[in-house]
Write an enzyme that holds these catalytic residues in place. Structure first.
Site, PDB file in Angstrom:
ATOM      1  N   CYS A 130       1.531   5.689  74.439  1.00 28.22           N
ATOM      2  CA  CYS A 130       0.075   6.360  74.627  1.00 28.22           C
ATOM      3  C   CYS A 130      -0.493   5.491  73.313  1.00 28.22           C
ATOM      4  CB  CYS A 130      -0.081   7.886  74.902  1.00 28.22           C
ATOM      5  SG  CYS A 130       0.388   8.625  73.131  1.00 28.22           S
TER       6      CYS A 130
HETATM    7  C1  RB5 Z   1      -6.146   8.587  74.424  1.00 26.20           C
HETATM    8  O1  RB5 Z   1      -7.330   8.024  73.757  1.00 26.20           O
HETATM    9  C2  RB5 Z   1      -5.166   9.033  73.229  1.00 26.20           C
HETATM   10  O2  RB5 Z   1      -5.570  10.119  72.741  1.00 26.20           O
HETATM   11  C3  RB5 Z   1      -3.773   9.152  73.914  1.00 26.20           C
HETATM   12  O3  RB5 Z   1      -3.468   7.687  74.174  1.00 26.20           O
HETATM   13  C4  RB5 Z   1      -2.716   9.634  72.860  1.00 26.20           C
HETATM   14  O4  RB5 Z   1      -2.803   8.646  71.641  1.00 26.20           O
HETATM   15  C5  RB5 Z   1      -2.484  10.742  72.736  1.00 26.20           C
HETATM   16  O5  RB5 Z   1      -1.535  11.243  71.907  1.00 26.20           O
END
Ligand code: RB5
Length: 160
Positions: free
Chosen positions: A78
């Protein structure tokens, strides 16, 4: 580079990957590189870049596939890697860690039997991420008694 990675594919070929919008570009790169190297990469999504998507929708199916033995190792991405890691570890049998340095990419498998690596698509550059992933995929759990004992204590928590 690809030839060097290809030699690592070995028996651990079937792996899974998942990412939200924060990890989408890195996922695309990693899938391409690993497939060229001979890995069988099952992509749990997202299949398109969607700025409003939520990492649990992709990471949790990946985590279930890992826990069920459908894949051998998982890669979750993420933006920071944090959310992916938190979500994955809610699934029994998953040992996911956020890894942004070489030592833990390997030692986390050898000592702690880490079976999912989590990465931040906004934190690591693609070539370094790939290096971490290769360290993770090629490492083997030592099965030493002290590590088995510690993991058994952790696994007890999953029975509660
Ligand atoms: C998304 O914007 C972001 O919050 C997600 O990809 C991640 O970093 C969450 O931990």
């Amino acid at each position: 580079m690809i030839n060097a990675i290809a030699q690592t594919a070995g028996s651990l070929k079937q792996i899974g990957i998942a990412a939200d919008h924060g990890g989408f570009e890195l996922k695309k790169y990693v899938v391409r590189m690993l497939e060229e190297a001979g890995y069988e990469v099952i992509d749990f999504g997202n299949s398109e870049w969607k700025p409003t998507d939520d990492y649990p929708d992709y990471v949790i199916p990946l985590a279930h596939a890992l826990a069920n033995g459908f894949i051998k190792r998982g890669i979750a991405i993420c933006g920071s890697g944090v959310g992916a890691c938190i979500a994955a570890n809610k699934v029994t049998g998953v040992r996911a860690c956020l890894i942004h340095e070489r030592y833990s990419a390997q030692q986390g498998v050898e000592d702690d039997n880490m079976n999912m690596i989590c990465l931040g698509g906004r934190v690591v550059d693609p070539s370094f991420a790939l290096e971490l992933i290769i360290l993770f995929l090629t490492a083997k759990f030592s099965e030493e008694e002290r590590h088995l004992r510690r993991l058994a204590k952790v696994a007890e928590l999953e029975k509660v």
